[in-house]
Design an enzyme around this catalytic site. Structure first.
Site, short mmCIF file in Angstrom:
data_model
loop_
_atom_site.label_atom_id
_atom_site.label_comp_id
_atom_site.label_asym_id
_atom_site.label_seq_id
_atom_site.Cartn_x
_atom_site.Cartn_y
_atom_site.Cartn_z
N ALA A 63 0.86 -1.19 0.00
CA ALA A 63 0.00 0.00 0.00
C ALA A 63 0.89 1.24 0.00
O ALA A 63 2.05 1.18 0.44
CB ALA A 63 -0.89 -0.02 1.23
N GLY A 106 0.77 -5.09 0.71
CA GLY A 106 -0.39 -5.14 -0.18
C GLY A 106 -0.08 -5.79 -1.51
O GLY A 106 -0.98 -6.34 -2.17
N GLU A 109 -0.49 -9.34 -0.91
CA GLU A 109 -1.93 -9.57 -0.72
C GLU A 109 -2.67 -9.52 -2.06
O GLU A 109 -3.60 -10.29 -2.29
CB GLU A 109 -2.49 -8.53 0.26
CG GLU A 109 -1.95 -8.76 1.68
CD GLU A 109 -2.22 -7.60 2.62
OE1 GLU A 109 -1.89 -6.45 2.26
OE2 GLU A 109 -2.73 -7.84 3.73
N GLU A 129 4.62 -5.36 7.14
CA GLU A 129 3.90 -4.26 7.79
C GLU A 129 4.31 -4.06 9.25
O GLU A 129 4.26 -2.95 9.76
CB GLU A 129 2.38 -4.49 7.71
CG GLU A 129 1.79 -4.34 6.32
CD GLU A 129 1.78 -5.62 5.49
OE1 GLU A 129 2.53 -6.57 5.84
OE2 GLU A 129 1.05 -5.68 4.49
N1 CO8 Z 1 4.58 3.31 -0.51
C1 CO8 Z 1 4.99 4.52 -0.92
N2 CO8 Z 1 6.20 4.72 -1.49
C2 CO8 Z 1 7.01 3.66 -1.63
C3 CO8 Z 1 6.64 2.37 -1.22
C4 CO8 Z 1 5.35 2.21 -0.64
N3 CO8 Z 1 4.87 1.03 -0.22
N4 CO8 Z 1 7.66 1.52 -1.49
C5 CO8 Z 1 8.63 2.26 -2.05
N5 CO8 Z 1 8.25 3.55 -2.12
C6 CO8 Z 1 9.01 4.69 -2.67
C7 CO8 Z 1 10.17 5.05 -1.75
O1 CO8 Z 1 9.75 5.90 -0.71
C8 CO8 Z 1 11.10 5.73 -2.73
O2 CO8 Z 1 10.67 7.06 -2.93
P1 CO8 Z 1 11.75 8.26 -3.14
O3 CO8 Z 1 12.39 7.97 -4.46
O4 CO8 Z 1 10.89 9.49 -3.15
O5 CO8 Z 1 12.72 8.17 -2.01
C9 CO8 Z 1 10.88 4.98 -4.04
O6 CO8 Z 1 9.63 4.31 -3.89
C10 CO8 Z 1 11.93 3.93 -4.28
O7 CO8 Z 1 12.03 3.11 -3.13
P2 CO8 Z 1 13.38 2.41 -2.70
O8 CO8 Z 1 14.52 3.37 -2.85
O9 CO8 Z 1 13.17 1.81 -1.36
O10 CO8 Z 1 13.49 1.30 -3.85
P3 CO8 Z 1 14.32 -0.05 -3.86
O11 CO8 Z 1 14.24 -0.55 -5.26
O12 CO8 Z 1 15.66 0.13 -3.24
O13 CO8 Z 1 13.49 -1.06 -2.91
C11 CO8 Z 1 11.47 -2.13 -2.08
C12 CO8 Z 1 12.22 -1.57 -3.31
C13 CO8 Z 1 12.24 -3.32 -1.53
C14 CO8 Z 1 10.11 -2.58 -2.57
C15 CO8 Z 1 11.36 -1.04 -0.99
O14 CO8 Z 1 10.93 0.17 -1.57
C16 CO8 Z 1 10.42 -1.37 0.14
O15 CO8 Z 1 10.77 -2.16 1.02
N6 CO8 Z 1 9.21 -0.73 0.15
C17 CO8 Z 1 8.26 -0.80 1.24
C18 CO8 Z 1 7.67 -2.17 1.39
C19 CO8 Z 1 6.63 -2.18 2.49
O16 CO8 Z 1 6.90 -1.89 3.64
N7 CO8 Z 1 5.41 -2.53 2.12
C20 CO8 Z 1 4.30 -2.58 3.03
C21 CO8 Z 1 3.47 -1.33 2.86
S1 CO8 Z 1 2.15 -1.27 4.00
C22 CO8 Z 1 0.95 -2.26 3.35
O17 CO8 Z 1 1.07 -2.77 2.28
C23 CO8 Z 1 -0.27 -2.45 4.20
C24 CO8 Z 1 -1.45 -2.83 3.34
C25 CO8 Z 1 -2.69 -2.81 4.16
C26 CO8 Z 1 -3.40 -1.50 4.15
C27 CO8 Z 1 -4.87 -1.75 4.38
C28 CO8 Z 1 -5.53 -0.69 5.16
C29 CO8 Z 1 -6.91 -1.11 5.57
#
Ligand code: CO8
Length: 255
Positions: A63, A106, A109, A129
């Protein structure tokens, strides 16, 4: 559309998540665009299977954290945030997730909401998460546990560790692991195969398999038998069995 791209290959519809700057993070806009695109196609008899994919590097990073970060519990509850993902899961057209790279939170999911998951050898799955101070919220504690069992689900959800494609396949999350460059082709081929069968039988099969996750064995078997009986009202059943006996290929019409 800003967040997805749709391509049609005959009876197969491919949806590409397209928010590369945030690793295909799933925003509210993306969900709205996805449903707006797929709802009419779900009712289109010429659309036999959906393939959902990301880029070569990432399926979806979960998400959109930026979109969620400042919200309050009242905001989340008032909107029933992300409830509409259930509408995606409930689309009756079979869905195949074609996963390259990360499918996290997500993203994992979303893959689990699909009926088949075809993953590249370098794909990575996880529910991280807990690292953000929350828990999975689009089925990660529920679907994951049903698919891979409590022991593995607890491990992933509580530690936030990831699984590679092979582990995900042996755990039961992934249907097939293929070389990275083959993922989309393999998914499109599987989709074409599914789309070539009778639409009513395909939807019934999908419904019955999913029913097994929600019901006891006895009720499930009775449900399956009733659906099996009902399919004898279709032309496709007559055509499929007649074609077999006449040693020719069937011509399914979805009727
Ligand atoms: N949301 C928003 N922005 C994101 C997300 C995300 N999930 N993931 C990456 N980004 C952004 C980063 O902030 C970054 O932005 P910027 O360039 O402005 O700094 C850009 O994307 C690139 O990210 P990275 O430099 O981290 O890229 P990498 O290629 O090095 O890594 C990864 C890729 C491994 C995917 C890494 O970005 C990562 O770990 N992302 C987060 C993963 C995460 O924690 N996911 C869980 C999110 S929470 C969720 O899904 C809950 C769902 C349920 C909600 C339901 C509510 C009812």
């Amino acid at each position: 559309m800003n967040t997805i791209k749709i391509e049609r290959y005959g009876r197969v519809v491919a949806v590409r998540l397209h928010r590369p700057h945030v690793r295909n993070a799933l925003s509210g806009e993306l969900l709205t665009e996805l449903l707006d695109a797929l709802r009419p196609l779900d009712a289109d008899p010429e659309a036999g299977c959906f393939v959902v994919t990301g880029s070569e590097k990432v399926f979806a990073a979960g998400a959109d954290i930026k979109e969620m970060a400042a919200r309050t519990a009242v905001d989340m509850a008032a909107e029933d945030y992300f409830r509409a993902w259930e509408e995606f899961a409930d689309l009756r057209t079979p869905k195949i997730a074609a996963v390259n790279g990360h499918a996290l939170g997500g993203g994992c999911e979303l893959a689990m909401m699909c009926d088949l998951v075809i993953a590249g050898e370098s794909a990575v799955f996880g529910q991280p998460e807990i690292k953000l101070g929350v828990i999975p919220g689009i089925g990660g504690t529920q679907r994951l546990t049903r698919l891979i069992g409590r022991a593995k689900a607890m491990d992933l959800v509580l530690t936030g560790r990831t699984m590679d494609a092979r582990e995900a396949e042996s755990a039961g999350l992934v249907s097939r692991v293929v070389p990275d460059e083959r993922v989309l082709t393999e998914a499109l081929e599987a989709a074409e195969t599914i789309a070539s069968y009778g639409r009513t039988a395909v939807r019934a099969a999908r419904d019955c398999v999913d029913r097994s996750l929600e019901t006891g064995l006895r009720d499930g078997i009775r449900y399956e038998r009733r659906v099996f009986h009902a399919l004898f009202a279709t032309q496709d059943q007559k055509e499929g069995m007649t074609a077999f006996l006449e040693k020719r290929a069937p011509r399914f019409t979805g009727r």
